[in-house]
Enzyme design. Structure first.
Site, PDB file in Angstrom:
ATOM      1  N   ARG A 165      54.262  30.656  37.133  1.00 32.37           N
ATOM      2  CA  ARG A 165      53.864  28.904  37.168  1.00 32.37           C
ATOM      3  C   ARG A 165      55.299  28.442  37.009  1.00 32.37           C
ATOM      4  O   ARG A 165      55.462  27.801  35.975  1.00 32.37           O
ATOM      5  CB  ARG A 165      53.677  29.709  36.236  1.00 32.37           C
ATOM      6  N   SER A 242      44.070  26.172  32.619  1.00 35.72           N
ATOM      7  CA  SER A 242      45.295  26.932  31.837  1.00 35.72           C
ATOM      8  C   SER A 242      45.510  26.056  31.135  1.00 35.72           C
ATOM      9  O   SER A 242      46.221  25.225  31.264  1.00 35.72           O
ATOM     10  CB  SER A 242      45.704  28.126  32.279  1.00 35.72           C
ATOM     11  N   GLU A 339      51.412  25.514  29.541  1.00 36.90           N
ATOM     12  CA  GLU A 339      51.020  25.214  30.658  1.00 36.90           C
ATOM     13  C   GLU A 339      51.733  23.717  31.586  1.00 36.90           C
ATOM     14  O   GLU A 339      52.543  23.656  31.962  1.00 36.90           O
ATOM     15  CB  GLU A 339      50.794  25.675  31.515  1.00 36.90           C
TER      16      GLU A 339
HETATM   17  N1  EPU Z   1      39.754  36.972  28.464  1.00 40.44           N
HETATM   18  C1  EPU Z   1      39.227  36.693  27.294  1.00 40.44           C
HETATM   19  N2  EPU Z   1      38.676  35.532  26.717  1.00 40.44           N
HETATM   20  C2  EPU Z   1      38.365  34.123  27.212  1.00 40.44           C
HETATM   21  C3  EPU Z   1      39.038  34.911  28.598  1.00 40.44           C
HETATM   22  C4  EPU Z   1      39.709  35.678  29.041  1.00 40.44           C
HETATM   23  O1  EPU Z   1      40.293  37.600  25.998  1.00 40.44           O
HETATM   24  O2  EPU Z   1      37.710  33.647  26.734  1.00 40.44           O
HETATM   25  C5  EPU Z   1      40.596  37.547  28.713  1.00 40.44           C
HETATM   26  C6  EPU Z   1      39.689  38.806  29.623  1.00 40.44           C
HETATM   27  O3  EPU Z   1      39.893  40.310  29.326  1.00 40.44           O
HETATM   28  C7  EPU Z   1      40.953  38.545  30.734  1.00 40.44           C
HETATM   29  C8  EPU Z   1      41.985  38.184  31.157  1.00 40.44           C
HETATM   30  O4  EPU Z   1      42.250  37.551  29.526  1.00 40.44           O
HETATM   31  O5  EPU Z   1      40.026  39.722  32.250  1.00 40.44           O
HETATM   32  C9  EPU Z   1      42.706  37.008  32.153  1.00 40.44           C
HETATM   33  O6  EPU Z   1      41.842  36.379  32.306  1.00 40.44           O
HETATM   34  P1  EPU Z   1      40.900  35.692  33.768  1.00 40.44           P
HETATM   35  O7  EPU Z   1      41.193  36.411  34.373  1.00 40.44           O
HETATM   36  O8  EPU Z   1      40.183  34.194  33.449  1.00 40.44           O
HETATM   37  O9  EPU Z   1      43.066  34.863  34.198  1.00 40.44           O
HETATM   38  P2  EPU Z   1      43.712  33.993  33.373  1.00 40.44           P
HETATM   39  O10 EPU Z   1      45.072  35.197  32.627  1.00 40.44           O
HETATM   40  O11 EPU Z   1      43.011  33.412  31.729  1.00 40.44           O
HETATM   41  C10 EPU Z   1      44.852  32.551  35.365  1.00 40.44           C
HETATM   42  C11 EPU Z   1      45.266  31.825  35.750  1.00 40.44           C
HETATM   43  C12 EPU Z   1      44.519  30.946  35.735  1.00 40.44           C
HETATM   44  C13 EPU Z   1      43.632  31.364  36.833  1.00 40.44           C
HETATM   45  C14 EPU Z   1      42.850  32.808  37.093  1.00 40.44           C
HETATM   46  C15 EPU Z   1      42.300  33.880  37.694  1.00 40.44           C
HETATM   47  C16 EPU Z   1      47.312  30.847  34.067  1.00 40.44           C
HETATM   48  C17 EPU Z   1      47.826  31.001  32.140  1.00 40.44           C
HETATM   49  N3  EPU Z   1      45.635  31.486  34.443  1.00 40.44           N
HETATM   50  O12 EPU Z   1      44.391  32.532  33.956  1.00 40.44           O
HETATM   51  O13 EPU Z   1      45.186  29.826  36.423  1.00 40.44           O
HETATM   52  O14 EPU Z   1      42.911  31.174  38.082  1.00 40.44           O
HETATM   53  O15 EPU Z   1      44.320  33.858  36.437  1.00 40.44           O
HETATM   54  O16 EPU Z   1      43.417  34.312  38.162  1.00 40.44           O
HETATM   55  O17 EPU Z   1      47.776  32.388  35.291  1.00 40.44           O
HETATM   56  C18 EPU Z   1      45.221  27.106  35.868  1.00 40.44           C
HETATM   57  O18 EPU Z   1      46.086  28.022  35.918  1.00 40.44           O
HETATM   58  O19 EPU Z   1      45.615  26.114  35.843  1.00 40.44           O
HETATM   59  C19 EPU Z   1      44.579  28.491  35.874  1.00 40.44           C
HETATM   60  C20 EPU Z   1      43.283  28.514  36.064  1.00 40.44           C
END
Ligand code: EPU
Length: 346
Positions: A165, A242, A339
């Site tokens: 990012r 995010s 972010e």
């Molecule tokens: N999780 C929780 N609670 C929740 C949601 C998720 O505990 O409410 C845990 C789960 O264990 C899950 C982990 O967090 O496995 C990661 O969640 P997720 O796979 O949904 O991805 P993220 O890390 O929350 C990132 C990006 C997103 C991108 C997704 C998919 C960042 C800050 N965000 O989210 O990007 O779409 O991965 O790859 O890196 C954005 O930047 O606007 C965005 C949506």
């Protein structure tokens, strides 16, 4: 929206130009549809902000300067060799529409980045990413106008200094001062396409549909289905994707946390010394998933997304941000960094 021929407007409302739907005004607003329009602005307007889709933006006050709203159109195949297609898009093109267009042309590679909100010109600034792919992985070069000198500059992969990012535009603070205005971006899409479908959510979606050897279109559809299920549509529930970055901590800190919370979602980094933690997990465990503070809240289906339930101001967003940061720090000793970009006068 401005309707005069100069595309400019004084005391302009920005509410329609930020996906969190926060109120705020700009002293001057100009819609930029061609590179030539920038010439008249070079060296003027000390306070400037370059606006793309407004999907990663928090308005905190009325802006006492010039908003450059990037709307430069265009998309084309600029060259092709044995290894790759080189595809260029104007900074103002909608990112998702551009990705779907490349797929329809038979040039795969960007499918994992389907449905990411925002514009093409904004994508390299924070190196947008999802499901194991970042813009930097498919990037070739970008053109930008230096607003101090008026010169057109070209940035390649090395000079963009991409990180998680992150890019040189953020590292140098240029995204806040409006130093460079990105006018177009060229992507390198290798002809030897390989699917990137190992990421849990996407693998699960494809398995549920019994798709064994997905093509790029099927991966895009899986990404779209997952995102529509988990992430709120800004048109219905205003948000900025995010809201926090996933924090990267040293291995020692990660081990200390994992000893107490073995189910903490974490991703060891390539250097072996750092570990990325899932901010959504930390926020959920701190009790904020689906919880509101005034007119804003952390989304019930994805704890990382801050939503405006109606009538919120930038102050409401900041209050919730501080409350979440405070509780996560109290519980885990980890600092969460926002972010989005905050539009401020200083
Ligand atoms: N999780 C929780 N609670 C929740 C949601 C998720 O505990 O409410 C845990 C789960 O264990 C899950 C982990 O967090 O496995 C990661 O969640 P997720 O796979 O949904 O991805 P993220 O890390 O929350 C990132 C990006 C997103 C991108 C997704 C998919 C960042 C800050 N965000 O989210 O990007 O779409 O991965 O790859 O890196 C954005 O930047 O606007 C965005 C949506």
């Amino acid at each position: 929206m401005p309707n005069d021929s100069s595309n400019s407007l004084g005391n302009a409302s920005l509410v329609a130009f930020n996906s969190l739907a926060l109120p705020g005004r700009a002293k001057l607003y100009v819609r930029i549809t061609s590179v030539n329009q920038l010439d008249a602005i070079i060296g003027k307007h000390a306070r400037r902000f370059v606006l793309g889709g407004g999907s990663n933006l928090v308005l905190t006050e009325n802006f006492d300067g010039l908003i450059l709203h990037m709307a430069i159109p265009g998309r084309a195949l600029v060259s092709e060799d044995a290894e790759a297609w080189y595809v260029r898009a104007g900074a103002g093109e909608n990112w998702h529409d551009f990705v779907q267009w490349t797929l329809a042309q038979g040039w795969p590679g960007l499918e994992n980045l389907s449905l990411i909100p925002g514009t093409v010109g904004a994508a390299p600034i924070q190196n947008v990413g999802a499901y194991g792919l970042e813009v930097g992985n498919c990037f070739h070069a970008l053109s930008a106008v230096d607003m101090l000198t008026g010169r057109q500059e070209c940035f390649d992969c090395a000079t963009c200094r991409f990180g998680y990012r992150d890019s040189v535009f953020k590292q140098e603070g240029w995204h806040l001062t409006g130093r460079f205005v990105i006018t177009n971006v060229t992507f390198r899409l290798p002809k030897q396409w390989r699917p990137l479908a190992h990421y849990g959510d996407i693998a699960g979606e494809l398995a549920a549909q019994e798709i064994g050897n997905p093509d790029a279109r099927q991966i895009a559809d899986a990404v779209i289905a997952v995102r529509q299920r988990k992430l709120p549509d800004p048109a219905r529930l205003p948000n900025a994707g995010s809201f926090f970055q996933n924090p990267v901590v040293d291995a020692q800190t990660a081990n200390r946390l994992l000893a107490r919370h073995p189910d903490l979602t974490h991703y060891p980094q390539a250097d072996g010394r750092r570990v990325k933690l899932a901010a959504a997990w930390l926020i959920e465990q701190a009790g904020w998933k689906g919880r509101d503070l005034g007119p804003v809240g952390m989304y019930e289906k994805q704890a990382l997304v801050l939503v405006n339930r109606g009538g919120a101001t930038g102050g409401d967003v900041i209050a919730l941000m501080h409350a979440v940061q405070h509780d996560v720090f109290e519980k885990f000793g980890v600092e969460l960094m926002p972010e989005p970009v905050f539009l401020k006068n200083d």
